[in-house]
Design an enzyme around this catalytic site. Structure first.
Site, PDB file in Angstrom:
ATOM      1  N   ARG A 255     -41.372  19.386 -50.583  1.00  0.00           N
ATOM      2  CA  ARG A 255     -41.831  20.674 -50.039  1.00  0.00           C
ATOM      3  C   ARG A 255     -40.797  21.320 -49.109  1.00  0.00           C
ATOM      4  NH1 ARG A 255     -47.581  21.694 -50.320  1.00  0.00           N
ATOM      5  NH2 ARG A 255     -48.062  21.129 -52.463  1.00  0.00           N
TER       6      ARG A 255
ATOM      7  N   ARG B 220     -43.271  27.018 -47.075  1.00  0.00           N
ATOM      8  CA  ARG B 220     -43.723  27.797 -45.920  1.00  0.00           C
ATOM      9  C   ARG B 220     -43.079  27.467 -44.588  1.00  0.00           C
ATOM     10  NH1 ARG B 220     -49.928  26.996 -46.923  1.00  0.00           N
ATOM     11  NH2 ARG B 220     -49.012  25.021 -47.539  1.00  0.00           N
TER      12      ARG B 220
ATOM     13  N   ARG C 254     -42.191  35.888 -50.265  1.00  0.00           N
ATOM     14  CA  ARG C 254     -43.466  35.696 -50.936  1.00  0.00           C
ATOM     15  C   ARG C 254     -44.475  36.798 -50.663  1.00  0.00           C
ATOM     16  NH1 ARG C 254     -46.363  31.525 -52.105  1.00  0.00           N
ATOM     17  NH2 ARG C 254     -47.796  33.218 -52.481  1.00  0.00           N
TER      18      ARG C 254
ATOM     19  N   ASP D 238     -44.954  24.518 -59.292  1.00  0.00           N
ATOM     20  CA  ASP D 238     -46.125  23.761 -58.853  1.00  0.00           C
ATOM     21  C   ASP D 238     -46.601  22.882 -60.004  1.00  0.00           C
ATOM     22  OD1 ASP D 238     -48.084  23.721 -56.370  1.00  0.00           O
ATOM     23  OD2 ASP D 238     -49.273  23.406 -58.176  1.00  0.00           O
TER      24      ASP D 238
ATOM     25  N   TYR E  19     -57.629  17.467 -59.741  1.00  0.00           N
ATOM     26  CA  TYR E  19     -57.949  18.887 -59.529  1.00  0.00           C
ATOM     27  C   TYR E  19     -58.791  19.448 -60.667  1.00  0.00           C
ATOM     28  CZ  TYR E  19     -54.518  19.120 -55.732  1.00  0.00           C
ATOM     29  OH  TYR E  19     -53.840  18.929 -54.562  1.00  0.00           O
TER      30      TYR E  19
HETATM   31  O1  CP3 Z   1     -40.329  22.283 -52.170  1.00  0.00           O
HETATM   32  C1  CP3 Z   1     -40.863  21.656 -53.088  1.00  0.00           C
HETATM   33  O2  CP3 Z   1     -41.274  20.477 -52.981  1.00  0.00           O
HETATM   34  C2  CP3 Z   1     -40.904  22.292 -54.464  1.00  0.00           C
HETATM   35  C3  CP3 Z   1     -42.058  22.961 -54.844  1.00  0.00           C
HETATM   36  C4  CP3 Z   1     -43.415  22.289 -54.946  1.00  0.00           C
HETATM   37  C5  CP3 Z   1     -44.603  22.986 -54.629  1.00  0.00           C
HETATM   38  N1  CP3 Z   1     -45.661  22.218 -54.990  1.00  0.00           N
HETATM   39  C6  CP3 Z   1     -44.635  24.327 -54.065  1.00  0.00           C
HETATM   40  C7  CP3 Z   1     -45.861  24.785 -53.396  1.00  0.00           C
HETATM   41  C8  CP3 Z   1     -43.781  21.043 -55.440  1.00  0.00           C
HETATM   42  C9  CP3 Z   1     -42.902  19.897 -55.878  1.00  0.00           C
HETATM   43  C10 CP3 Z   1     -45.215  21.024 -55.469  1.00  0.00           C
HETATM   44  C11 CP3 Z   1     -45.995  19.895 -56.005  1.00  0.00           C
HETATM   45  C12 CP3 Z   1     -47.431  19.849 -55.736  1.00  0.00           C
HETATM   46  N2  CP3 Z   1     -48.364  20.850 -55.824  1.00  0.00           N
HETATM   47  C13 CP3 Z   1     -48.125  18.661 -55.446  1.00  0.00           C
HETATM   48  C14 CP3 Z   1     -47.483  17.298 -55.346  1.00  0.00           C
HETATM   49  C15 CP3 Z   1     -46.781  17.139 -54.053  1.00  0.00           C
HETATM   50  C16 CP3 Z   1     -47.668  16.992 -52.846  1.00  0.00           C
HETATM   51  O3  CP3 Z   1     -47.519  17.803 -51.939  1.00  0.00           O
HETATM   52  O4  CP3 Z   1     -48.464  16.049 -52.811  1.00  0.00           O
HETATM   53  C17 CP3 Z   1     -49.474  18.975 -55.290  1.00  0.00           C
HETATM   54  C18 CP3 Z   1     -50.593  18.011 -54.935  1.00  0.00           C
HETATM   55  C19 CP3 Z   1     -49.624  20.364 -55.546  1.00  0.00           C
HETATM   56  C20 CP3 Z   1     -50.861  21.173 -55.532  1.00  0.00           C
HETATM   57  C21 CP3 Z   1     -50.780  22.179 -54.451  1.00  0.00           C
HETATM   58  N3  CP3 Z   1     -50.084  23.364 -54.556  1.00  0.00           N
HETATM   59  C22 CP3 Z   1     -51.305  22.119 -53.124  1.00  0.00           C
HETATM   60  C23 CP3 Z   1     -52.149  21.001 -52.565  1.00  0.00           C
HETATM   61  C24 CP3 Z   1     -50.886  23.278 -52.458  1.00  0.00           C
HETATM   62  C25 CP3 Z   1     -51.085  23.647 -50.996  1.00  0.00           C
HETATM   63  C26 CP3 Z   1     -52.147  24.648 -50.744  1.00  0.00           C
HETATM   64  C27 CP3 Z   1     -51.982  25.239 -49.356  1.00  0.00           C
HETATM   65  O5  CP3 Z   1     -51.790  26.445 -49.272  1.00  0.00           O
HETATM   66  O6  CP3 Z   1     -52.039  24.477 -48.390  1.00  0.00           O
HETATM   67  C28 CP3 Z   1     -50.136  24.036 -53.372  1.00  0.00           C
HETATM   68  C29 CP3 Z   1     -49.468  25.313 -53.107  1.00  0.00           C
HETATM   69  C30 CP3 Z   1     -47.997  25.242 -52.955  1.00  0.00           C
HETATM   70  N4  CP3 Z   1     -47.172  24.589 -53.804  1.00  0.00           N
HETATM   71  C31 CP3 Z   1     -47.226  25.888 -51.959  1.00  0.00           C
HETATM   72  C32 CP3 Z   1     -45.892  25.625 -52.236  1.00  0.00           C
HETATM   73  C33 CP3 Z   1     -44.679  26.128 -51.522  1.00  0.00           C
HETATM   74  C34 CP3 Z   1     -47.786  26.747 -50.844  1.00  0.00           C
HETATM   75  C35 CP3 Z   1     -48.048  28.096 -51.424  1.00  0.00           C
HETATM   76  C36 CP3 Z   1     -47.913  29.181 -50.411  1.00  0.00           C
HETATM   77  O7  CP3 Z   1     -46.797  29.467 -49.986  1.00  0.00           O
HETATM   78  O8  CP3 Z   1     -48.951  29.771 -50.077  1.00  0.00           O
END
Ligand code: CP3
Length: 354
Positions: free
Chosen positions: A26, A30, A39, A75, A153
């Protein structure tokens, strides 16, 4: 320097490069003001499928922190969106599905979609842009969700704490479970192949929620599907889960994983003892310590480095993703510290590691 000489790829091959490679799960997201700015007005999944935007967001943390790898901005649910599944990512919540997959009929409906037939052109284009910009020196890591974390999910319809519905399906209707997980493995594989074909040098399989499983259930209902998602892939594989200490050795996927990601709960020397000396470890700074005073965090990072030296090779990372409220300057400082600390130099670390 040829890409094969990059510290991350050398560590994945089992070498000990001159400096410990470091990147952050991550890192693209953010915690960066430049990310939040880009974004504005674009939904998460639309950003993922807009190649120049996804490429730019991937590159931001590489430029800012000097990390040893980019992680592709996307994602785990993106390939499901490409498969036509109705899914959105709700800010502050996570992936939400319009039609949860709970019954045998639901599983029939979703698995009728051809997982190899997805249009991955936007993904491939974004990866090509990133790889061109990285210029052959910094590797890009591609990734996908492991079948269990995706199913957690999909079956629930959204985020849940204990993933009860997915875990129940394994036992109440194992046939449907195996069809669904097998299909998800092929969807994730299509996503990995697209990233690798377009130039990603390594891939990471995220099984973030596997820690809710017993070892017996992990081995019976999950491991074969996770193994299928990466089987025979022509790139080094990192396999990461949270809370997987009780079955860490199974996370090697019978030798298919070149590195195993460890969360913050288990010291890396203990993890290395369980994993053996033919696999690389990745981890495991406690994300909670990112807000601690620098001397506390510094001592923790040096301790992680020292313990990581027990493995055949070590890739420094967090034990899970960067929390959104993290001060990005702290991440940059960690990269500087890791790069300045000689690999396997007990004189540097002995004093603080205790
Ligand atoms: O920087 C990185 O790691 C690359 C991008 C990446 C994202 N998601 C971007 C993202 C990666 C590798 C993921 C994988 C992902 N997505 C996982 C596995 C990794 C982990 O964290 O356990 C999981 C479980 C998800 C599902 C998911 N997507 C969640 C739980 C969330 C968070 C929701 C929130 O707003 O709290 C997301 C959204 C997400 N994926 C964001 C990002 C940058 C946030 C979106 C935003 O900016 O609003």
């Amino acid at each position: 320097m040829a890409l094969t000489e990059a510290p991350l790829l050398r560590a994945l091959a089992g070498d000990r490069p001159d400096r410990t490679p470091v990147w952050f799960m991550r890192q693209a997201g953010r915690s960066l003001p430049e990310y939040r700015e880009l974004r504005v007005g674009t939904r998460m999944l639309d950003a993922c499928l807009t190649p120049d935007l996804a490429a730019e967001i991937t590159l931001q943390p590489v430029r800012r922190h000097g990390v040893d790898a980019g992680i592709f901005f996307s994602d785990i649910v993106v390939p499901l969106r490409l498969a036509g599944v109705e899914v959105e990512i709700e800010p502050g919540r996570g992936p939400v599905f319009a039609d949860p997959v709970r019954t045998a009929a639901d599983v029939d409906r979703i698995t009728a979609i051809d997982p190899e037939g997805l249009d991955t052109s936007a993904i491939r284009e974004a990866v090509r842009l990133v790889v061109a910009e990285l210029g052959g020196t910094t590797p890009l890591i591609g990734f996908a969700g492991a079948p269990f974390t995706l199913a957690a999910y999909l079956v629930e319809g959204g985020p849940s704490k204990e993933h009860l519905r997915a875990r129940a399906m394994m036992h109440t209707d194992p046939g449907s479970w195996n069809r669904l997980a097998g299909w998800l493995a092929r969807v994730s594989r299509t996503f990995l192949d697209a990233q690798h074909a377009a130039g990603a040098s390594a891939v990471q399989l995220f099984d973030s929620w596997a820690g809710s499983l017993s070892q017996a259930d992990y081995c019976a209902f999950i491991k074969p599907h996770s193994a299928a998602a990466v089987d025979g892939i022509d790139a080094p594989v990192i396999h990461f889960g949270v809370g997987t200490g009780p079955f860490l050795a199974d996370m090697r996927l019978d030798g298919r994983a070149d590195a195993v990601g460890v969360d913050w709960r288990m010291p890396l020397d203990e993890a290395a003892a369980v994993l053996g000396d033919d696999v690389t470890v990745q981890g495991n700074i406690d994300p909670a310590l990112l807000t601690a005073p620098w001397p506390v965090l510094e001592a923790h990072v040096l301790d992680v480095l020292r313990r990581g030296s027990a493995a055949r090779a070590h890739i420094l990372n967090l034990g899970h993703g960067v929390p959104p409220e993290t001060d990005p300057a702290v991440l940059t400082r960690i990269v500087e510290l890791v790069h300045a600390t000689p690999v396997e130099d007990p004189a540097v670390t002995a004093g603080v590691a205790g």
